[in-house]
Motif scaffolding. Structure first.
Motif, short mmCIF file in Angstrom:
data_model
loop_
_atom_site.label_atom_id
_atom_site.label_comp_id
_atom_site.label_asym_id
_atom_site.label_seq_id
_atom_site.Cartn_x
_atom_site.Cartn_y
_atom_site.Cartn_z
N UNK A 63 0.75 -1.32 -0.03
CA UNK A 63 0.03 0.08 -0.09
C UNK A 63 1.04 1.19 -0.09
N UNK A 64 1.86 1.19 0.94
CA UNK A 64 2.98 2.51 0.79
C UNK A 64 3.54 2.69 -0.45
N UNK A 65 4.03 1.62 -1.04
CA UNK A 65 4.81 1.60 -2.25
C UNK A 65 3.64 2.38 -3.32
N UNK A 66 2.54 1.92 -3.58
CA UNK A 66 1.68 2.37 -4.40
C UNK A 66 1.22 4.14 -4.27
N UNK A 67 1.33 4.38 -3.16
CA UNK A 67 0.92 5.80 -2.69
C UNK A 67 2.20 6.49 -3.07
N UNK A 68 3.38 6.08 -2.69
CA UNK A 68 4.80 6.87 -2.82
C UNK A 68 4.97 6.69 -4.76
N UNK A 69 4.51 5.93 -5.16
CA UNK A 69 4.48 5.92 -6.82
C UNK A 69 3.70 7.17 -7.29
N UNK A 70 2.56 7.13 -6.94
CA UNK A 70 1.85 8.23 -7.50
C UNK A 70 2.17 9.52 -7.26
N UNK A 71 2.66 9.95 -5.73
CA UNK A 71 2.94 11.00 -5.41
C UNK A 71 4.36 11.43 -6.02
N UNK A 72 5.20 10.44 -6.32
CA UNK A 72 6.67 10.92 -6.83
C UNK A 72 6.55 10.83 -8.43
N UNK A 73 5.52 10.15 -9.06
CA UNK A 73 5.30 10.44 -10.29
C UNK A 73 4.88 11.90 -10.68
N UNK A 74 4.25 12.45 -9.85
CA UNK A 74 3.68 13.84 -10.15
C UNK A 74 4.85 14.72 -9.72
N UNK A 115 8.48 10.93 2.94
CA UNK A 115 9.07 10.85 4.21
C UNK A 115 8.16 10.18 5.51
N UNK A 116 7.20 10.85 5.57
CA UNK A 116 6.32 10.66 6.58
C UNK A 116 5.77 9.23 6.48
N UNK A 117 5.38 9.02 5.04
CA UNK A 117 4.89 7.65 4.98
C UNK A 117 5.77 6.71 5.06
N UNK A 118 7.07 6.99 4.68
CA UNK A 118 8.17 5.63 4.92
C UNK A 118 8.49 5.46 6.49
N UNK A 119 8.58 6.57 7.16
CA UNK A 119 8.71 6.39 8.72
C UNK A 119 7.72 5.54 9.18
N UNK A 120 6.26 5.91 8.99
CA UNK A 120 5.37 5.06 9.35
C UNK A 120 5.32 3.45 9.06
N UNK A 121 5.70 3.31 7.80
CA UNK A 121 5.92 1.92 7.59
C UNK A 121 7.12 1.08 8.31
N UNK A 122 8.38 1.97 8.19
CA UNK A 122 9.71 1.56 8.75
C UNK A 122 9.24 1.24 10.33
N UNK A 123 8.31 1.66 11.05
CA UNK A 123 8.07 1.45 12.24
C UNK A 123 7.27 0.12 12.33
N UNK A 124 6.46 0.03 11.66
CA UNK A 124 5.76 -1.42 11.54
C UNK A 124 6.60 -2.71 10.92
#
Length: 291
Positions: A22-33, A129-138
């Motif tokens: 889920x995180x990867x998909x969100x980051x792809x959309x944001x970074x493509x933009x 960065x915020x999304x990645x930090x949340x995932x790294x904690x998990x």
């Protein structure tokens, strides 16, 4: 107790693998933009990295689900090695993307490529960065609880993402200040970091696939635990390996020759329970040798 612990670990592995996708998909959309509005090569590096992360995370999720399947007639020791295969595949993907990024960055260094909308791109990177930090904690919690090599490989991706995102923000800021070549240089540095980081996980995956023994300190603890049980006279042919997150332990147990079969087997059962008390996920098999 063992079954409940195994079920808990299974839930944690599924949680971590699903959260990663889920995180990867969100980051792809944001970074493509962000890449579309800026044209930054270092931003392109993070887009490619996130796309590979998404693909690798999908492989990882499938591998985790396969690894959690119980043993069957064709796989007597379960399906745990699917985790090592997934980690090895992810390592290959990262290495390939790093080489591609180096080549692309070198091309940009030799050509005058303009970068625009740096502020928008930096805002997107801050969100990443915020999304990645949340995932790294998990992921780090799941790694501590399960020891999963597949989740560890996936965590490596997103740890690199975190460093990459910070590097991209710095590269964009330098580009906005007139240092255009900083963008391509940071792209190369990110790629080199990716190659260095993938080396350890790739090598560890290969060693596990080749049935490397447990660490020396764990072998010593296993032997001490066995010898601490009353009635045990010795232990030999101790062999260990790991299948996914499942430690497999096999050994020959020396007992008095005049004991009854039931008495000798009871001693073996006590040894097994002593090992499972501190390594509850282990698959323990022993052979009784009368002295």
């Amino acid at each position: 107790m063992v079954n409940s612990n195994a079920q808990r670990n299974a839930r944690l592995l599924r949680l971590a693998s699903t959260a990663s996708v889920v995180t990867a998909i969100v980051l792809i959309v944001a970074k493509l933009f962000a890449w579309w509005v800026s044209g930054s090569v270092s931003m392109m590096a993070t887009v490619i990295d996130s796309m590979l992360d998404a693909f690798a995370s999908l492989i990882n999720m499938v591998a985790v689900y396969i690894a959690l399947k119980p043993a069957d007639e064709d796989h007597h020791f379960g399906h745990g090695k699917a985790e090592q295969l997934a980690a090895l595949a992810q390592s290959a993907f990262i290495a390939g993307s790093a080489i591609f990024l180096i080549l692309h960055a070198i091309n940009d260094l030799t050509n005058d490529v303009e970068i625009g909308n740096e502020q928008v791109a930096m805002m997107v990177m801050a969100f990443s960065i915020v999304c990645t930090l949340i995932l790294l904690v998990i992921q780090n919690y799941v790694i501590r609880e399960t020891g999963s090599i597949a989740i560890k490989a996936d965590e490596m991706h997103y740890r690199m993402d975190l460093i990459t995102n910070l590097s991209v923000i710095l590269a964009l800021a330098l580009a906005a200040a007139g240092y255009r070549e900083a963008d391509a240089i940071f792209g190369i540095l990110i790629a080199l970091y990716m190659l260095n980081s993938v080396r350890k996980v790739g090598w560890e995956s290969i060693q596990m696939l080749m049935d490397r023994a447990l660490p020396e300190e764990e072998l010593e603890r296993i032997e001490k635990t066995i010898l601490s049980v009353e009635g045990v006279q010795g232990v030999h042919n101790l062999r260990t390996r790991i299948s996914g997150a499942l430690p497999i332990i096999q050994f020959h147990l020396d007992v008095q020759g005049d004991l009854s079969v039931r008495q000798a087997h009871d001693i073996g059962g006590q040894v097994k329970q002593a090992i499972l008390a501190w390594m509850p996920e282990a698959d323990v098999t022993f052979h009784l040798d009368p002295n």
